[in-house]
Design a protein around this motif. Sequence first.
Motif, PDB file in Angstrom:
ATOM      1  N   ARG A 201     -62.268 -26.994  -8.935  1.00 55.88           N
ATOM      2  CA  ARG A 201     -62.248 -24.789  -9.061  1.00 55.88           C
ATOM      3  C   ARG A 201     -61.019 -24.750  -8.216  1.00 55.88           C
ATOM      4  O   ARG A 201     -60.518 -23.891  -8.557  1.00 55.88           O
ATOM      5  CB  ARG A 201     -63.281 -24.262  -8.931  1.00 55.88           C
ATOM      6  N   LEU A 205     -57.405 -23.170  -9.401  1.00 59.31           N
ATOM      7  CA  LEU A 205     -56.489 -21.653  -9.668  1.00 59.31           C
ATOM      8  C   LEU A 205     -55.788 -22.066  -8.562  1.00 59.31           C
ATOM      9  O   LEU A 205     -55.056 -21.243  -8.643  1.00 59.31           O
ATOM     10  CB  LEU A 205     -58.107 -20.568  -8.700  1.00 59.31           C
ATOM     11  N   ASP A 224     -61.656 -11.528 -13.685  1.00 57.50           N
ATOM     12  CA  ASP A 224     -62.556 -12.250 -13.477  1.00 57.50           C
ATOM     13  C   ASP A 224     -62.482 -12.214 -11.626  1.00 57.50           C
ATOM     14  O   ASP A 224     -62.122 -13.498 -11.096  1.00 57.50           O
ATOM     15  CB  ASP A 224     -62.483 -14.004 -13.944  1.00 57.50           C
ATOM     16  N   SER A 227     -63.354 -15.747  -9.383  1.00 53.98           N
ATOM     17  CA  SER A 227     -62.876 -16.581  -9.060  1.00 53.98           C
ATOM     18  C   SER A 227     -61.700 -16.932  -8.266  1.00 53.98           C
ATOM     19  O   SER A 227     -61.555 -17.556  -7.779  1.00 53.98           O
ATOM     20  CB  SER A 227     -61.753 -16.862 -10.756  1.00 53.98           C
ATOM     21  N   ALA A 230     -63.825 -17.709  -5.283  1.00 51.93           N
ATOM     22  CA  ALA A 230     -63.598 -19.292  -5.067  1.00 51.93           C
ATOM     23  C   ALA A 230     -62.390 -19.726  -5.045  1.00 51.93           C
ATOM     24  O   ALA A 230     -62.753 -20.499  -4.241  1.00 51.93           O
ATOM     25  CB  ALA A 230     -63.734 -19.543  -6.417  1.00 51.93           C
ATOM     26  N   TYR A 231     -61.507 -18.838  -4.795  1.00 51.77           N
ATOM     27  CA  TYR A 231     -60.136 -19.542  -4.791  1.00 51.77           C
ATOM     28  C   TYR A 231     -60.510 -19.291  -3.431  1.00 51.77           C
ATOM     29  O   TYR A 231     -59.562 -20.263  -2.049  1.00 51.77           O
ATOM     30  CB  TYR A 231     -59.024 -18.920  -5.314  1.00 51.77           C
TER      31      TYR A 231
END
Length: 406
Positions: A201, A205, A224, A227, A230-231
């Motif tokens: 992921r 990104l 989002d 995300s 998550a990055y």
Amino acid sequence: MSKTKKKQKKSAALKEKRKKTSVQVNPISSRKKKLNKEKISGTFMNGNKISEISRSKNKITNRLVQSSNTSNSSLNNVNTNSPKQPQATNNNKAKKKRLKKGKIQLDEVNNKSDSHVKKIQEVKSVLERKHKSNKDGTATSVNQMKSFNANNMKTKKNSKIKIEKLKEMLTTKNQSEIKPAKVKEVLPLRERMMMKLKASRFRYLNETLYNNSSTESKKYFKEDPDSFKAYHDGYKQQVLQWPLNPLDVIIESVKNMPENHIIADFGCGEALLATSVPQKVHSFDLVSVNERVQACDMAHTPLLTNSVHVVVFCLSLMGTNLGDYITEANRVLKKDGILKIAEIESRFEQIEDFIKLLNDYGFVNTWKDLSQNLFYFLDFKKVKDITKDRYKLPKIALKSCIYKKR
Ligand code: SAH
């Protein structure tokens, strides 16, 4: 009858008697043989207890053999010395009595030893069964073992201690076999899967940020925000793999600057620079992950023109519109203001080409460190205001940094 004949008859009778006595002795010697046999098998089967029993059996047997031998010799004496016959008969009777008593004792010991041997055999077979069932993975009831032990408690203290020890060993073995297996089978695989998913992921990104304009990336993360988190989690993992964190180099140099300098951190991530230096730092990023970060596209910051002493780009020159970021830096920087860049070495085709391009954007290179493994560090000074020429400037492009699969 002549004297010689009488003597011959007497000795013949004596011989006959001896034969009979030796017939009586034979069961005792055969018993001794049997005992010795039991002793060997007993010692083989189970250590001290059996050999102890066998030793007492032997003692009694020896006593019996001795006593029977004495009795034989006494009998011989009796027959050869007729005047002592009444006393000899009394002795004989007493010895026979002792012999009988000895036989009874021997029988008792035999019975006792047989029951011990039997019980030890039972214990052994139960333990063998338990060991076998444990090997097959079937748990044997500890209660079964407990009740078995209770029944045999009186007869074998030593054996009981051994059983308890073995029981304990078997239980511990079972536990240690099951637990690590579970840990090995479930946790590491799950963790590995999660880590791989997170890493993919992050790579996705990262490429999104490199291959799109800042307007598109901002829109993407706004829709989002998860995300974006998550990055950053992936980025933190990536930093751990590097020999040094470039932000630390920047922090050190900013610390050496005057305290009244105003710093702008473009693409600040979690705004670590702001928490590490004494100066006032304006921290910008596409999404605000904490209260120090102002969410904005760094191509268009809310900073006033000619208002800051230093602009920092630490690994944040991402997207297809890099020229917009450098133009914005030129706008907000004071005259002689400092532009600090730290980037991944592999992103530059020719570092000198990049430096020349920056001249067009109103900057001169004042310092560079190309010696560090993986990263380039560059300092520029603003020598010209480019606001009027901004639409005529050449495009700045750097290669994307594609992180390897972990
Ligand atoms: N400078 C930080 C973070 C580096 S990661 C550090 O060294 O720890 C690169 C950061 O640049 C990311 O947080 C990313 O969101 C940000 N970034 C990329 N393009 C941006 C843009 N156009 N505007 C604001 N931030 C941007």
